[in-house]
Design an enzyme around this catalytic site. Structure first.
Site, PDB file in Angstrom:
ATOM      1  N   SER A   1     -32.690  -2.923  -1.791  1.00 27.51           N
ATOM      2  CA  SER A   1     -31.803  -3.255  -0.688  1.00 27.51           C
ATOM      3  C   SER A   1     -30.526  -2.413  -0.743  1.00 27.51           C
ATOM      4  O   SER A   1     -30.612  -1.196  -0.739  1.00 27.51           O
ATOM      5  CB  SER A   1     -31.522  -4.756  -0.709  1.00 27.51           C
ATOM      6  OG  SER A   1     -31.207  -5.185   0.579  1.00 27.51           O
TER       7      SER A   1
ATOM      8  N   LYS B   1     -30.303   1.695  -1.156  1.00 25.85           N
ATOM      9  CA  LYS B   1     -29.538   2.703  -0.403  1.00 25.85           C
ATOM     10  C   LYS B   1     -28.820   3.607  -1.405  1.00 25.85           C
ATOM     11  O   LYS B   1     -28.806   4.835  -1.265  1.00 25.85           O
ATOM     12  CB  LYS B   1     -28.499   2.020   0.499  1.00 25.85           C
ATOM     13  CG  LYS B   1     -29.064   1.002   1.505  1.00 25.85           C
ATOM     14  CD  LYS B   1     -27.945   0.373   2.346  1.00 25.85           C
ATOM     15  CE  LYS B   1     -28.164  -1.068   2.772  1.00 25.85           C
ATOM     16  NZ  LYS B   1     -29.202  -1.375   3.708  1.00 25.85           N
TER      17      LYS B   1
ATOM     18  N   TRP C   1     -35.821  -7.134   9.092  1.00 30.24           N
ATOM     19  CA  TRP C   1     -34.409  -6.700   9.063  1.00 30.24           C
ATOM     20  C   TRP C   1     -34.301  -5.272   8.513  1.00 30.24           C
ATOM     21  O   TRP C   1     -33.472  -4.486   8.940  1.00 30.24           O
ATOM     22  CB  TRP C   1     -33.632  -7.699   8.208  1.00 30.24           C
ATOM     23  CG  TRP C   1     -32.154  -7.558   8.155  1.00 30.24           C
ATOM     24  CD1 TRP C   1     -31.397  -7.295   7.050  1.00 30.24           C
ATOM     25  CD2 TRP C   1     -31.214  -7.729   9.234  1.00 30.24           C
ATOM     26  NE1 TRP C   1     -30.054  -7.279   7.377  1.00 30.24           N
ATOM     27  CE2 TRP C   1     -29.915  -7.545   8.704  1.00 30.24           C
ATOM     28  CE3 TRP C   1     -31.345  -8.018  10.600  1.00 30.24           C
ATOM     29  CZ2 TRP C   1     -28.762  -7.633   9.483  1.00 30.24           C
ATOM     30  CZ3 TRP C   1     -30.183  -8.104  11.379  1.00 30.24           C
ATOM     31  CH2 TRP C   1     -28.918  -7.913  10.815  1.00 30.24           C
TER      32      TRP C   1
ATOM     33  N   HIS D   1     -38.103 -10.288   1.538  1.00 26.58           N
ATOM     34  CA  HIS D   1     -37.159  -9.326   0.970  1.00 26.58           C
ATOM     35  C   HIS D   1     -36.878  -9.646  -0.507  1.00 26.58           C
ATOM     36  O   HIS D   1     -36.228 -10.639  -0.818  1.00 26.58           O
ATOM     37  CB  HIS D   1     -35.874  -9.460   1.794  1.00 26.58           C
ATOM     38  CG  HIS D   1     -34.834  -8.451   1.494  1.00 26.58           C
ATOM     39  ND1 HIS D   1     -35.012  -7.100   1.713  1.00 26.58           N
ATOM     40  CD2 HIS D   1     -33.570  -8.582   0.998  1.00 26.58           C
ATOM     41  CE1 HIS D   1     -33.915  -6.455   1.374  1.00 26.58           C
ATOM     42  NE2 HIS D   1     -33.027  -7.331   0.932  1.00 26.58           N
TER      43      HIS D   1
HETATM   44  C1  GTR Z   1     -28.080  -7.552   3.790  1.00 22.16           C
HETATM   45  C2  GTR Z   1     -27.775  -6.231   4.444  1.00 22.16           C
HETATM   46  C3  GTR Z   1     -28.858  -5.247   4.129  1.00 22.16           C
HETATM   47  C4  GTR Z   1     -29.255  -5.268   2.675  1.00 22.16           C
HETATM   48  C5  GTR Z   1     -29.175  -6.619   2.029  1.00 22.16           C
HETATM   49  C6  GTR Z   1     -29.192  -6.654   0.509  1.00 22.16           C
HETATM   50  O1  GTR Z   1     -27.192  -8.533   4.106  1.00 22.16           O
HETATM   51  O2  GTR Z   1     -27.683  -6.437   5.824  1.00 22.16           O
HETATM   52  O3  GTR Z   1     -28.498  -3.963   4.567  1.00 22.16           O
HETATM   53  O4  GTR Z   1     -28.580  -4.325   1.958  1.00 22.16           O
HETATM   54  O5  GTR Z   1     -28.053  -7.320   2.412  1.00 22.16           O
HETATM   55  O6  GTR Z   1     -28.563  -5.845  -0.156  1.00 22.16           O
HETATM   56  O7  GTR Z   1     -29.840  -7.557  -0.027  1.00 22.16           O
END
Ligand code: GTR
Length: 434
Positions: free
Chosen positions: A268, A272, A361, A412
């Site tokens: 996540s 990045k 998402w 996720h």
């Molecule tokens: C969310 C965000 C994502 C992702 C995620 C995470 O809230 O919108 O881009 O990075 O967090 O890091 O779990």
């Protein structure tokens, strides 16, 4: 000779047709996109590990979204096409890195700092004798100010040295990489990596820069920034990526680790950061993005309801990217880059991207397509990346030539199943299996 030239020409043509089609309006792919592309004759990838539970299901068709055209990674700033690996390395790669620095992740200041490594704890009989534990403190100092990155590292005892290693940029609690192993977590399955002959390390992203918007006073920004931050000053994602490179600096001094076989991995927001670390720092031989989504692996120009947009990410996390990125809120088409160009910066090194079926998402298909559209750059180096592949079935992995993609069932998360897929690919990349 002629045959191989012909084959090459066919491959290039297929790639061009493919790019043109997939760059075009999303609505030009009605119905099940995956199946339409499943029978390409030049398919290079190996399908493996279909989970029994998935039973041949494919990812759902795309929702309606506006048409988009991706920028061409091979079109240089001067309008000339890049045709060789050499031109890519000496010209275009730098141009694209600059575009990402200027418009998205920001630029690391060139403030001088000093660096020191200290092994603060070592246990040669960790994990019941299977591994050596090292806890390393990396301290970065400027004058009286400093910050310390605490690294937990396990190196397998029963494996010929030096060994390949995975480094996790951990964006969850430190209990996920417990050096005592009293608490075990799928987010960092150290025992699994050790059993497979890999070293495994982690550091917490907040050691480098706390994940909150404090006006860039703390962490690496507080340490290195000039008094006035320019619009392209680095954000937190860039700081975490920089932290991964500082850990790599330590790895290069550790004789137990194969410096040419280091993978950086993140989930996540950590994914990045892993991609940006791997894009810039060519010492990472394998770059792994798990469900990194918006401004990670997924294409920004794919906009549909239920997916994170540039405006949303910049609003919810105003400290992650540079100020200039906010000028693209609601204007994704105006970006001079898209995320396939971030993947392309990793070429010809190996890249692995994983998605989860329910993680809309993060846009699983957008993550897959980024890898596909980085393909022309890999092909400059004679690698096929994913080739003209279709998205794999849910629960399946594509181990391509230099690129991996998998999508699993569920939400996720970074799970043992994801790690197994990445370790399988690493086995291939590092020549541990045929
Ligand atoms: C969310 C965000 C994502 C992702 C995620 C995470 O809230 O919108 O881009 O990075 O967090 O890091 O779990």
């Amino acid at each position: 000779m002629f045959k191989s030239k012909l084959r090459q020409a066919v491959l290039i043509m297929l790639a061009m047709v493919y790019s043109a089609a997939a760059d075009g309006p999303a609505k030009s792919h009605p119905g099940n996109w995956s199946r339409q592309r499943a029978q390409r004759p030049e398919e290079q990838v190996v399908r493996s590990k279909t989970d029994r539970a998935a039973q041949g299901r494919t990812f759902q068709p795309d929702p309606d979204m506006p048409a988009f055209t991706l920028p061409d990674p091979l079109l240089g700033a001067d309008g000339r096409r890049i045709g060789t690996a050499e031109e890519w390395k000496t010209r275009r790669r730098h141009e694209i890195l600059e575009l990402f620095r200027k418009n998205v992740y920001g630029r690391v200041p060139d403030t001088p700092y000093t660096k020191s490594f200290k092994v603060v704890h070592q246990d040669p009989q960790a994990m019941g004798g299977a591994a050596t534990l090292k806890q390393v403190q990396i301290t970065l100092s400027r004058g009286q100010a400093s910050l310390t990155i605490s690294v937990v590292l396990f190196i397998p005892n029963r494996a010929p040295k030096p060994v390949p290693a995975f480094l996790l940029i951990c964006n969850r609690g430190t209990e996920n990489f417990d050096p005592t192993r009293e608490r075990k977590s799928e987010f960092w399955p150290a025992e699994e990596a050790i059993a497979r002959g890999y070293a495994i390390a982690a550091f917490h992203n907040e050691d480098v820069d706390p994940d909150k918007h404090d006006g860039f006073k703390d962490g690496a920004h507080g340490l290195l920034d000039a008094a006035v931050r320019p619009p392209d000053a680095w954000g937190s994602i860039s700081a975490w990526a920089w932290g991964a490179s500082r850990v790599m600096d330590y790895f290069e001094t550790d004789a137990g680790l194969a410096r040419d076989k280091i993978a950086v991995i993140g989930h996540s927001r950590g994914g990045k950061a892993a991609l940006w670390a791997g894009a810039q720092d060519e010492r990472f031989a394998l770059v792994v993005s798990n469900e990194s989504g918006c401004t990670g692996a997924s294409l920004s120009r794919r906009r549909f309801q239920g997916k994170e947009s540039v405006a949303r990410i910049n609003t919810a996390f105003p400290h992650w990217f540079c100020e200039t990125y906010k000028t693209y809120n609601g204007r994704e088409d105006a970006l001079p880059v898209d995320q396939h160009m971030l993947i392309a910066l990793i070429a010809p090194r190996a890249v692995a991207v994983g998605s989860a079926e329910q993680d809309l998402w993060a846009d699983p298909r957008g993550e897959f397509l980024s890898v596909v559209h980085a393909g022309p750059v890999y092909r400059l180096f004679g690698r096929q990346a994913l080739g003209p592949a279709a998205m794999p079935e849910i629960g399946a992995a594509l181990h391509g030539d230099g690129a991996h993609y998998h999508i699993r069932e569920g939400k996720h998360d970074l799970t043992l199943r994801d790690w197994q897929s990445y370790l399988d690919f690493a086995d291939k990349v590092f020549g541990r299996v045929k």
